[in-house]
Design a protein around this motif. Sequence first.
Motif, PDB file in Angstrom:
ATOM      1  N   THR A 157       0.432 -11.182  -9.853  1.00 15.65           N
ATOM      2  CA  THR A 157       0.067  -9.788  -9.724  1.00 15.65           C
ATOM      3  C   THR A 157      -0.705  -9.394 -10.959  1.00 15.65           C
ATOM      4  O   THR A 157      -0.743 -10.103 -11.936  1.00 15.65           O
ATOM      5  CB  THR A 157       1.319  -8.901  -9.599  1.00 15.65           C
ATOM      6  N   GLY A 158      -1.333  -8.237 -10.950  1.00 13.33           N
ATOM      7  CA  GLY A 158      -2.057  -7.828 -12.142  1.00 13.33           C
ATOM      8  C   GLY A 158      -3.108  -6.793 -11.828  1.00 13.33           C
ATOM      9  O   GLY A 158      -3.215  -6.313 -10.719  1.00 13.33           O
ATOM     10  N   THR A 159      -3.903  -6.461 -12.820  1.00 18.53           N
ATOM     11  CA  THR A 159      -4.941  -5.471 -12.618  1.00 18.53           C
ATOM     12  C   THR A 159      -6.127  -6.076 -11.905  1.00 18.53           C
ATOM     13  O   THR A 159      -6.217  -7.284 -11.725  1.00 18.53           O
ATOM     14  CB  THR A 159      -5.387  -4.911 -13.974  1.00 18.53           C
ATOM     15  N   ALA A 160      -7.053  -5.235 -11.549  1.00 20.61           N
ATOM     16  CA  ALA A 160      -8.191  -5.686 -10.736  1.00 20.61           C
ATOM     17  C   ALA A 160      -8.991  -6.748 -11.445  1.00 20.61           C
ATOM     18  O   ALA A 160      -9.202  -6.713 -12.648  1.00 20.61           O
ATOM     19  CB  ALA A 160      -9.081  -4.494 -10.415  1.00 20.61           C
TER      20      ALA A 160
ATOM     21  N   GLY B 278      -1.058 -11.682  -2.052  1.00 19.51           N
ATOM     22  CA  GLY B 278      -1.300 -11.108  -3.378  1.00 19.51           C
ATOM     23  C   GLY B 278      -2.768 -11.185  -3.725  1.00 19.51           C
ATOM     24  O   GLY B 278      -3.149 -11.333  -4.884  1.00 19.51           O
ATOM     25  N   GLY B 279      -3.602 -11.044  -2.701  1.00 20.81           N
ATOM     26  CA  GLY B 279      -5.022 -11.352  -2.838  1.00 20.81           C
ATOM     27  C   GLY B 279      -5.922 -10.196  -3.203  1.00 20.81           C
ATOM     28  O   GLY B 279      -7.143 -10.352  -3.177  1.00 20.81           O
ATOM     29  N   THR B 280      -5.349  -9.048  -3.555  1.00 21.97           N
ATOM     30  CA  THR B 280      -6.200  -7.889  -3.844  1.00 21.97           C
ATOM     31  C   THR B 280      -6.292  -7.569  -5.328  1.00 21.97           C
ATOM     32  O   THR B 280      -6.958  -6.614  -5.715  1.00 21.97           O
ATOM     33  CB  THR B 280      -5.691  -6.640  -3.104  1.00 21.97           C
ATOM     34  N   ARG B 281      -5.626  -8.347  -6.159  1.00 21.38           N
ATOM     35  CA  ARG B 281      -5.702  -8.110  -7.598  1.00 21.38           C
ATOM     36  C   ARG B 281      -5.298  -9.363  -8.353  1.00 21.38           C
ATOM     37  O   ARG B 281      -4.793 -10.328  -7.777  1.00 21.38           O
ATOM     38  CB  ARG B 281      -4.801  -6.934  -8.004  1.00 21.38           C
TER      39      ARG B 281
ATOM     40  N   ALA C   6      -1.820  -8.204   1.095  1.00 14.80           N
ATOM     41  CA  ALA C   6      -1.015  -7.580   0.047  1.00 14.80           C
ATOM     42  C   ALA C   6      -0.167  -6.475   0.638  1.00 14.80           C
ATOM     43  O   ALA C   6      -0.395  -6.033   1.767  1.00 14.80           O
ATOM     44  CB  ALA C   6      -1.916  -7.022  -1.056  1.00 14.80           C
ATOM     45  N   ARG C   7       0.810  -6.016  -0.126  1.00 11.84           N
ATOM     46  CA  ARG C   7       1.692  -4.957   0.363  1.00 11.84           C
ATOM     47  C   ARG C   7       0.936  -3.653   0.580  1.00 11.84           C
ATOM     48  O   ARG C   7       1.228  -2.912   1.502  1.00 11.84           O
ATOM     49  CB  ARG C   7       2.828  -4.719  -0.628  1.00 11.84           C
ATOM     50  N   ARG C   8      -0.008  -3.373  -0.306  1.00  9.77           N
ATOM     51  CA  ARG C   8      -0.745  -2.116  -0.232  1.00  9.77           C
ATOM     52  C   ARG C   8      -2.183  -2.374   0.175  1.00  9.77           C
ATOM     53  O   ARG C   8      -2.833  -3.277  -0.355  1.00  9.77           O
ATOM     54  CB  ARG C   8      -0.698  -1.388  -1.573  1.00  9.77           C
TER      55      ARG C   8
ATOM     56  N   GLU D 178      -5.605  -7.268   4.631  1.00 11.88           N
ATOM     57  CA  GLU D 178      -4.521  -7.041   5.580  1.00 11.88           C
ATOM     58  C   GLU D 178      -3.243  -6.745   4.806  1.00 11.88           C
ATOM     59  O   GLU D 178      -2.996  -7.321   3.746  1.00 11.88           O
ATOM     60  CB  GLU D 178      -4.293  -8.277   6.459  1.00 11.88           C
ATOM     61  N   THR D 179      -2.428  -5.850   5.329  1.00  9.17           N
ATOM     62  CA  THR D 179      -1.154  -5.555   4.682  1.00  9.17           C
ATOM     63  C   THR D 179      -0.088  -6.544   5.154  1.00  9.17           C
ATOM     64  O   THR D 179      -0.057  -6.953   6.309  1.00  9.17           O
ATOM     65  CB  THR D 179      -0.689  -4.125   4.994  1.00  9.17           C
ATOM     66  N   VAL D 180       0.786  -6.915   4.214  1.00  6.84           N
ATOM     67  CA  VAL D 180       1.889  -7.822   4.524  1.00  6.84           C
ATOM     68  C   VAL D 180       2.980  -7.648   3.481  1.00  6.84           C
ATOM     69  O   VAL D 180       2.703  -7.364   2.316  1.00  6.84           O
ATOM     70  CB  VAL D 180       1.419  -9.297   4.570  1.00  6.84           C
ATOM     71  N   ASP D 181       4.207  -7.801   3.915  1.00  8.87           N
ATOM     72  CA  ASP D 181       5.348  -7.895   3.009  1.00  8.87           C
ATOM     73  C   ASP D 181       5.911  -9.292   3.186  1.00  8.87           C
ATOM     74  O   ASP D 181       6.550  -9.583   4.206  1.00  8.87           O
ATOM     75  CB  ASP D 181       6.393  -6.833   3.349  1.00  8.87           C
ATOM     76  N   VAL D 182       5.663 -10.171   2.228  1.00 14.49           N
ATOM     77  CA  VAL D 182       6.055 -11.569   2.407  1.00 14.49           C
ATOM     78  C   VAL D 182       7.567 -11.742   2.474  1.00 14.49           C
ATOM     79  O   VAL D 182       8.060 -12.784   2.929  1.00 14.49           O
ATOM     80  CB  VAL D 182       5.461 -12.473   1.301  1.00 14.49           C
TER      81      VAL D 182
END
Length: 270
Positions: A5-8, A36-39, A60-62, A80-84
């Motif tokens: 995870t992390g910032t952009a 976790g592919g959006t950041r 990602a979740r959001r 796409e949204t997902v909660d792993v």
Amino acid sequence: MSSDTGTAFAPAGDIGAVGRPPARGRLAGKVAVVTGGTRGLGLAMATVFLEEEASVICAARRSTTLTELAQAHGDRVSVETVDVCSAESVRSLMDRVMQRFGRVDILVSNAGVSRNGKIVDLGEREWREVLDTNLTGAFHCTKYVVPCMETAGGGRIINISAGMSSRVAPGAAAYSASKAALEMFTRASAVELAKKGILVNCIAPGFVNTGMYEPLRDDERLRSRYERMMVSGRPGEPWEVAAAAVFLASAEGSYVNGHVLEVNGGLLWS
């Protein structure tokens, strides 16, 4: 350490300053799912996959809008949204990907969290959150991507571990245990799925210039402490971890299976 995870992540044209080689289309025609592919590191891998001509689903979740990637790569990138942690959420994600693309060739299980705390202070809720996300999340993704990859005639699964899977640090019991278990899950998956044409490997990054390393960069005392552990004299760039993922996902990695690849420039620990 590295980050799930992390910032952009930096824009595609500013992905890192250390001798980055040009893309060569090694993933042309492939469909990749990156959790976790959006950041952070996940976005770095998604970016490099796109530049290697894959279609990439950043899960990602959001939900978020990856404007620069969309402008550069059009409909080859989507969010796409997902909660792993939820089996049903992961199953739904894979169903949506199959409806759109009809196949999944690459899965990167990168979604993860860290909750620091010594064992006597760590709450059960925090312990479960780390294990559910980092380990059970990868289990869910692996389980539900297998039928999608069988449709494609095989595939590549890449789990993202961390240097702390094999190095002890006070206050990191939950995180280290989850990543160590993830590496054994990788090996077990590789054995079970090899006959289906699915290769399963793991990347264990060290200190990387994104996500969890960012607080260290801003703390001179911590930074000097950890810099002494870096044999290469610097943290890694996100693209350097992404390059390892491309290798494992491409034809160049066709005889690598059940392996944990450390991408850390040489990492001492005491």
